[in-house]
Structures are given as structure tokens and as C-alpha cells.
Write an enzyme that holds these catalytic residues in place. Structure first.
Site, mmCIF file in Angstrom:
data_model
loop_
_atom_site.group_PDB
_atom_site.id
_atom_site.type_symbol
_atom_site.label_atom_id
_atom_site.label_comp_id
_atom_site.label_asym_id
_atom_site.label_seq_id
_atom_site.Cartn_x
_atom_site.Cartn_y
_atom_site.Cartn_z
ATOM 1 N N GLY A 131 0.760 -1.375 -0.067
ATOM 2 C CA GLY A 131 0.010 0.224 -0.059
ATOM 3 C C GLY A 131 0.926 1.141 0.156
ATOM 4 O O GLY A 131 0.384 2.439 0.294
ATOM 5 N N SER A 132 1.949 1.188 -0.607
ATOM 6 C CA SER A 132 2.835 2.345 -0.441
ATOM 7 C C SER A 132 2.425 3.537 -1.334
ATOM 8 O O SER A 132 2.357 4.599 -1.201
ATOM 9 C CB SER A 132 4.297 2.003 -0.700
ATOM 10 O OG SER A 132 4.586 1.896 -2.155
ATOM 11 N N ASN A 133 2.007 2.895 -2.475
ATOM 12 C CA ASN A 133 1.264 4.036 -3.483
ATOM 13 C C ASN A 133 -0.092 4.710 -2.929
ATOM 14 O O ASN A 133 -0.371 5.766 -3.022
ATOM 15 C CB ASN A 133 0.806 3.423 -4.810
ATOM 16 C CG ASN A 133 1.914 3.457 -5.709
ATOM 17 O OD1 ASN A 133 2.571 4.257 -6.107
ATOM 18 N ND2 ASN A 133 2.552 1.994 -5.882
ATOM 19 N N LYS B 260 -5.654 -9.009 -8.178
ATOM 20 C CA LYS B 260 -6.899 -9.389 -8.878
ATOM 21 C C LYS B 260 -7.429 -8.987 -10.100
ATOM 22 O O LYS B 260 -7.382 -7.555 -9.999
ATOM 23 C CB LYS B 260 -8.106 -9.722 -7.949
ATOM 24 C CG LYS B 260 -7.875 -10.441 -6.637
ATOM 25 C CD LYS B 260 -7.534 -12.034 -7.122
ATOM 26 C CE LYS B 260 -7.209 -12.899 -6.038
ATOM 27 N NZ LYS B 260 -6.852 -14.179 -6.092
ATOM 28 N N HIS C 162 1.828 0.350 -13.471
ATOM 29 C CA HIS C 162 2.461 -0.559 -13.785
ATOM 30 C C HIS C 162 4.136 -0.256 -13.663
ATOM 31 O O HIS C 162 4.530 0.734 -14.201
ATOM 32 C CB HIS C 162 2.379 -1.135 -15.116
ATOM 33 C CG HIS C 162 2.753 -2.582 -15.424
ATOM 34 N ND1 HIS C 162 2.442 -3.838 -14.808
ATOM 35 C CD2 HIS C 162 3.785 -2.888 -16.050
ATOM 36 C CE1 HIS C 162 3.185 -4.735 -15.205
ATOM 37 N NE2 HIS C 162 4.277 -4.170 -15.860
ATOM 38 N N ASP D 91 -3.463 -5.195 -18.891
ATOM 39 C CA ASP D 91 -2.353 -4.052 -19.109
ATOM 40 C C ASP D 91 -2.240 -3.927 -20.462
ATOM 41 O O ASP D 91 -1.121 -3.212 -20.959
ATOM 42 C CB ASP D 91 -0.953 -5.179 -18.787
ATOM 43 C CG ASP D 91 -0.651 -5.211 -17.375
ATOM 44 O OD1 ASP D 91 -1.110 -4.432 -16.486
ATOM 45 O OD2 ASP D 91 0.284 -6.006 -16.938
HETATM 46 C C1 GRF Z 1 3.694 -0.994 -7.521
HETATM 47 O O1 GRF Z 1 4.770 -1.154 -8.073
HETATM 48 C C2 GRF Z 1 2.467 -0.950 -8.544
HETATM 49 O O2 GRF Z 1 2.964 -0.303 -9.743
HETATM 50 C C3 GRF Z 1 2.240 -2.323 -8.939
HETATM 51 O O3 GRF Z 1 2.070 -2.939 -7.627
HETATM 52 C C4 GRF Z 1 2.936 -2.426 -6.903
HETATM 53 C C5 GRF Z 1 2.203 -1.845 -5.725
HETATM 54 O O4 GRF Z 1 3.087 -1.432 -4.622
HETATM 55 N N1 GRF Z 1 0.928 -2.311 -9.588
HETATM 56 P P1 GRF Z 1 2.339 -0.744 -3.296
HETATM 57 O O5 GRF Z 1 1.727 -1.931 -2.658
HETATM 58 O O6 GRF Z 1 1.715 0.380 -3.659
HETATM 59 O O7 GRF Z 1 3.614 -0.513 -2.260
#
Ligand code: GRF
Length: 203
Positions: free
Chosen positions: A11-13, A92, A110, A151
Site C-alpha cells: 500500500g505504499s502508493n 486480482k 504498472h 495491461d
Molecule cells: C507497484 O509497483 C505498482 O506499480 C504495482 O504494484 C506495486 C504496488 O506497490 N501495480 P504498493 O503496494 O503500492 O507498495
């Protein structure tokens, strides 16, 4: 806008998007997290910031058909009046019913330059391993709309990064991820301002 984030992992994003909202860079409300993994890091982040979580997976709903399963997502998204779905490490495939209901309202990030290094099996560290094994000198990130072709939806943004001779998959993942944290919020901002059109709002 009302945003729902879908996530399954660290969940870092998700955290970066919440940070962008809290700093005032984004004005949208991050209303809901949908996850298939109730124990993931993203759920902990949602709890920390008081964001509602909807946990849904095929393990819970084994006996319903595809339309009914899509319907569960759609009714939750309608309940929260969601305008934009942001996939952030959601493991998923999104059900066709949801993709059609939210056409051009679902974005994904991605960690490579699509259409290379995408598709089945290309997630997490696998992507960065494949990049290194291929010998390409440039990698990066892609933000795209999600459609029926995994994708392969319309590309919104790509940002590039040099692959260094001493990179390994971990270093590459770290550097790409830190770019993701910056640029995913920038794309959402451009959707907020109307520079990037979503839904049926093309004109
Ligand atoms: C990221 O690298 C994103 O590009 C991909 O999954 C990863 C998720 O990372 N779709 P996080 O859980 O947000 O740290």
C-alpha cells in the site's frame, strides 16, 4: 471527485495518494479501500487514516456467478458515489461488469514501460527481474486506463528511468516505486483539473 483505491499489498502508493490529499495537492476525497486481502499493509494504512475498507474476495463469495460478484463491487462503489477507481497493487483481475460500468474511470500503475513487461505473471519483483534479464537500459512506469485487455488499456503517462549496470531487482524496484509515488498523484491531479478526461467526458 470521490476516489476508491483497490489494493492487495504493502500500500505504499495508497499511502502516497493519501499524503498528496493531506498536503493539499489533491482535492478529491479518498473514500474507500477495496481489497481482497484483509491482512495487507494497505488495510492498516486505511485504518490509520479512517478510510472505510471493503474486503471482498472469491474465498468469501464462492457460490455466486460472475454478474452477482460484479454487482457486489458496483453496489459498494455506487454507495460511495465513486467517480474514479485507482488500482494500486491490486492483485486480482477486475471483473468485466465493473470494467464496463466504470469505463474510462479505472486507472492502474504498472512498474515498467508497457506494452513490454506486462501481462500474465508480470507483477511485483517479477517485472524488475524480467527487465534486468532482458538487458534493456531503460525502464520506468506506466499509468493507463483499465479495459478488458489486461495491461493493455490506453496509456495516460509513462516516465523513464535508466537501468544502471549495478542494479539488481531490489534496487530497481525501489527506484521505480519512488517515481510511482510522485507521478500517480500527478495523474490524479490532472484528472481533477480536467486535463485528462475520464468517463464519458471527452469533449
Ligand atoms: C507497484 O509497483 C505498482 O506499480 C504495482 O504494484 C506495486 C504496488 O506497490 N501495480 P504498493 O503496494 O503500492 O507498495
Amino acid at each position: 471527485m470521490n476516489i476508491c483505491v483497490f489494493a492487495s499489498g504493502n500500500g505504499s502508493n495508497f499511502r502516497a495518494i493519501i499524503g498528496a490529499k493531506r498536503s493539499g495537492f489533491l482535492s478529491s476525497d479518498i473514500c474507500l479501500l477495496i481489497t481482497n486481502n484483509s491482512g495487507c499493509g494497505a488495510v492498516g494504512i486505511a485504518k490509520q487514516y479512517g478510510i472505510d475498507v471493503y474486503h471482498i474476495s472469491r474465498y468469501i463469495f464462492k457460490d455466486i456467478d460472475e454478474d452477482e460478484y460484479s454487482g457486489l463491487f458496483i453496489s459498494k462503489l455506487k454507495e460511495y458515489k465513486i467517480d474514479l477507481i485507482v488500482l494500486a497493487g491490486y492483485m486480482k483481475k477486475i471483473d468485466t461488469g465493473v470494467i464496463h460500468e466504470y469505463s474510462r474511470r479505472i486507472i492502474n500503475i504498472h512498474p515498467a514501460i508497457l506494452p513490454s513487461f506486462g501481462g500474465s505473471g508480470m507483477y511485483g519483483i517479477n517485472v524488475h527481474k524480467a527487465v534486468l534479464n532482458s538487458g534493456v537500459k531503460v525502464t520506468g512506469l506506466t499509468v493507463h486506463f483499465v479495459d478488458d485487455n489486461y495491461d493493455k488499456g490506453e496509456i495516460i503517462l509513462q516516465k523513464f528511468l535508466d537501468v544502471h549496470d549495478d542494479d539488481n531487482e531490489d534496487s530497481l524496484q525501489k527506484r521505480v516505486l519512488s517515481m510511482e509515488h510522485k507521478y500517480y498523484s500527478e495523474v490524479i491531479k490532472e484528472i481533477e483539473t480536467g486535463k485528462i478526461k475520464i468517463g464519458n467526458n471527452f469533449s
